[in-house]
Design a protein around this motif. Sequence first.
Motif, PDB file in Angstrom:
ATOM      1  N   ARG A 211       0.867  -1.182   0.000  1.00 58.25           N
ATOM      2  CA  ARG A 211       0.000   0.000   0.000  1.00 58.25           C
ATOM      3  C   ARG A 211       0.902   1.229   0.000  1.00 58.25           C
ATOM      4  NH1 ARG A 211      -5.014   0.445   3.892  1.00 58.25           N
ATOM      5  NH2 ARG A 211      -5.895  -0.697   2.098  1.00 58.25           N
ATOM      6  N   THR A 212       0.587   2.155  -0.890  1.00 56.21           N
ATOM      7  CA  THR A 212       1.358   3.393  -0.993  1.00 56.21           C
ATOM      8  C   THR A 212       0.448   4.580  -0.728  1.00 56.21           C
ATOM      9  OG1 THR A 212       2.863   2.419  -2.632  1.00 56.21           O
ATOM     10  CG2 THR A 212       2.803   4.819  -2.486  1.00 56.21           C
ATOM     11  N   TYR A 213       0.883   5.440   0.190  1.00 51.79           N
ATOM     12  CA  TYR A 213       0.168   6.670   0.501  1.00 51.79           C
ATOM     13  C   TYR A 213       0.868   7.840  -0.194  1.00 51.79           C
ATOM     14  CZ  TYR A 213      -2.099   3.990   4.203  1.00 51.79           C
ATOM     15  OH  TYR A 213      -2.821   3.051   4.901  1.00 51.79           O
ATOM     16  N   THR A 271       5.486   3.668   1.233  1.00 53.61           N
ATOM     17  CA  THR A 271       4.965   2.341   0.900  1.00 53.61           C
ATOM     18  C   THR A 271       5.176   1.377   2.049  1.00 53.61           C
ATOM     19  OG1 THR A 271       5.366   2.665  -1.463  1.00 53.61           O
ATOM     20  CG2 THR A 271       5.169   0.397  -0.697  1.00 53.61           C
ATOM     21  N   LEU A 272       4.132   0.584   2.327  1.00 53.07           N
ATOM     22  CA  LEU A 272       4.198  -0.527   3.272  1.00 53.07           C
ATOM     23  C   LEU A 272       4.091  -1.832   2.497  1.00 53.07           C
ATOM     24  CD1 LEU A 272       1.731   0.804   6.000  1.00 53.07           C
ATOM     25  CD2 LEU A 272       4.222   1.027   5.961  1.00 53.07           C
ATOM     26  N   ILE A 280      -2.623  -3.338   8.125  1.00 52.17           N
ATOM     27  CA  ILE A 280      -2.155  -1.952   8.167  1.00 52.17           C
ATOM     28  C   ILE A 280      -2.979  -1.143   9.167  1.00 52.17           C
ATOM     29  CG2 ILE A 280      -1.866   0.178   6.848  1.00 52.17           C
ATOM     30  CD1 ILE A 280      -1.438  -1.578   4.370  1.00 52.17           C
ATOM     31  N   ASN A 281      -2.299  -0.473  10.068  1.00 48.93           N
ATOM     32  CA  ASN A 281      -2.942   0.460  11.003  1.00 48.93           C
ATOM     33  C   ASN A 281      -2.690   1.865  10.466  1.00 48.93           C
ATOM     34  OD1 ASN A 281      -3.668   2.185  13.124  1.00 48.93           O
ATOM     35  ND2 ASN A 281      -3.114   0.660  14.681  1.00 48.93           N
ATOM     36  N   PHE A 300      -1.429  -2.481  -4.442  1.00 49.52           N
ATOM     37  CA  PHE A 300      -0.992  -3.381  -5.504  1.00 49.52           C
ATOM     38  C   PHE A 300      -0.461  -4.663  -4.887  1.00 49.52           C
ATOM     39  CE2 PHE A 300      -0.063   0.370  -8.442  1.00 49.52           C
ATOM     40  CZ  PHE A 300      -1.102   0.070  -9.307  1.00 49.52           C
ATOM     41  N   ASN A 301      -0.510  -5.756  -5.668  1.00 47.55           N
ATOM     42  CA  ASN A 301       0.303  -6.889  -5.271  1.00 47.55           C
ATOM     43  C   ASN A 301       1.763  -6.530  -5.539  1.00 47.55           C
ATOM     44  OD1 ASN A 301       1.007  -7.638  -8.025  1.00 47.55           O
ATOM     45  ND2 ASN A 301      -0.993  -8.615  -8.183  1.00 47.55           N
ATOM     46  N   PHE A 302       2.672  -7.227  -4.881  1.00 47.15           N
ATOM     47  CA  PHE A 302       4.074  -6.809  -4.899  1.00 47.15           C
ATOM     48  C   PHE A 302       4.657  -6.824  -6.308  1.00 47.15           C
ATOM     49  CE2 PHE A 302       8.634  -7.499  -4.627  1.00 47.15           C
ATOM     50  CZ  PHE A 302       9.011  -6.490  -3.753  1.00 47.15           C
TER      51      PHE A 302
END
Length: 480
Positions: A211-213, A271-272, A280-281, A300-302
């Motif tokens: 996950r990318t913020y 990115t996590l 994810i918190n 996304f998937n990795f």
Amino acid sequence: MNGIISDLNQIITGEVSTIAEDLVAVSQDFGGIIQKQPQVVIRPQNSFDVAKAVKYAAEHELTISSRAAGHSLSGQSLNQDGILLDMRNLNQIHEFCPEQLWFKADAGTTWKQIVDTSLPHGVIPPVLTNYFDVTIGGTHCAGGLGQNSFRYGSQADNCLGLEVVTTTGDVLWCTPEENSELFHHALCGYGQFGIITKIQHRLRKYRPFTRTYFLCYDDINTFLNDQRRLILENRVDGLLAMFSPCILGVSRLGETGIKPLIEWFYRMQVTLEVDSLDDINEQELLSDLNFYRHIHTEDFNFSKFIQPAIQVPHLPGTANPWIDVLLPGSIAKEFIQTALERIPSFIDFRATPIGSFSLMARNTKVPMFALPDEELILGFGMYPTVPKSQVQPVLKQLNQLTELALQMGGKRYIASWTEFDLPKWRLQYGDYWLKINELKRKYDPQCILNPGFFQYENEPFAYSQQGAVTALTNTLQPVV
């Protein structure tokens, strides 16, 4: 020349060419600024071809350089009037060991080959650049940085072993324990001490989802403080920052001139990498960050996430005077503000990617990769593409920004556009410059390996950091 060709054809199993088209094809690199043309192109079939070619060059006082994708920016992969080794045929993955987390491959293997082989096994190289068609030999010669280099260092930092051809024609396997001096200096050494022909490199296991913020900042202090916090607290797996201009109007200068009024925004992508997105918190990650706006979230998937998002074509008639500066965290704000103020005066700032990346000194231990003397290092990069007819004024400005960075205690990532004289080389490497000159005399006493980029001392000299800064400052025009 006929004698050279005859000699090489007798000892080389690969192809030896003096065809004009072949020579022209290797006379320019991705930078598009420097041109050099060799007398001979050799396409070696194995390491022994490289060794025979290097030994022949030494015996006949010919210069010799290696090249694969040719993605250098300052002619680092070019050769003038000597022998050019086109390494692209050396492109085999010889061992792939996902359980032991390493692979071994030829220097001409592309990172795309490595990624395509790795993903189905649940492993990946720890660091990937944003362009996969470069070769593993090329990036190990330069460093190789990515959006998680703050955690894993450069690609060179993840090297486990190298096969290196020396000027005596020896083929040596080098590790941190065996032939360690050559190992530590062939990495990021730009072919100055030997030619890399094989590489053993680390792998790591990856998690299946990302996950990318996308976070937008309108204040550089807040942006830099949050960037430091995320890195030092080890809260994210990837971090990339881009700077975006917003034109708010124009100001009249005198009778005819105008100046755009620009507000810069700073976009940070964090990115996590997780086993499940439910892990994810988001509140814990974002609550104490002081961004202006959370503009987007991307899942996304990795395997999808790591694919380069943007391809940069090499357009005919253009040059790519890209530059990366490595800054001590304590002075990054001052330099970045100066650079952003100057950029609109010499490049199309609306079409030029400008951004920042991060390193931790403890994770980057290759001696030929020069770093500022602080733990947290912030990179600043700008990547313009300009018509060749307009490149010289741009280079002048980029060189001035380089000089400013060196004065402020920064270093250059010399894989990007670099135009150094001896005072700048001394400042780049500091006290270690003496050692580099000593090793050049030891491993390449005839100076036949990849000449024309590094400049060396003709005589021993006494170095002091303060003296180097003073000498450099005295030669510069003011940076205003």
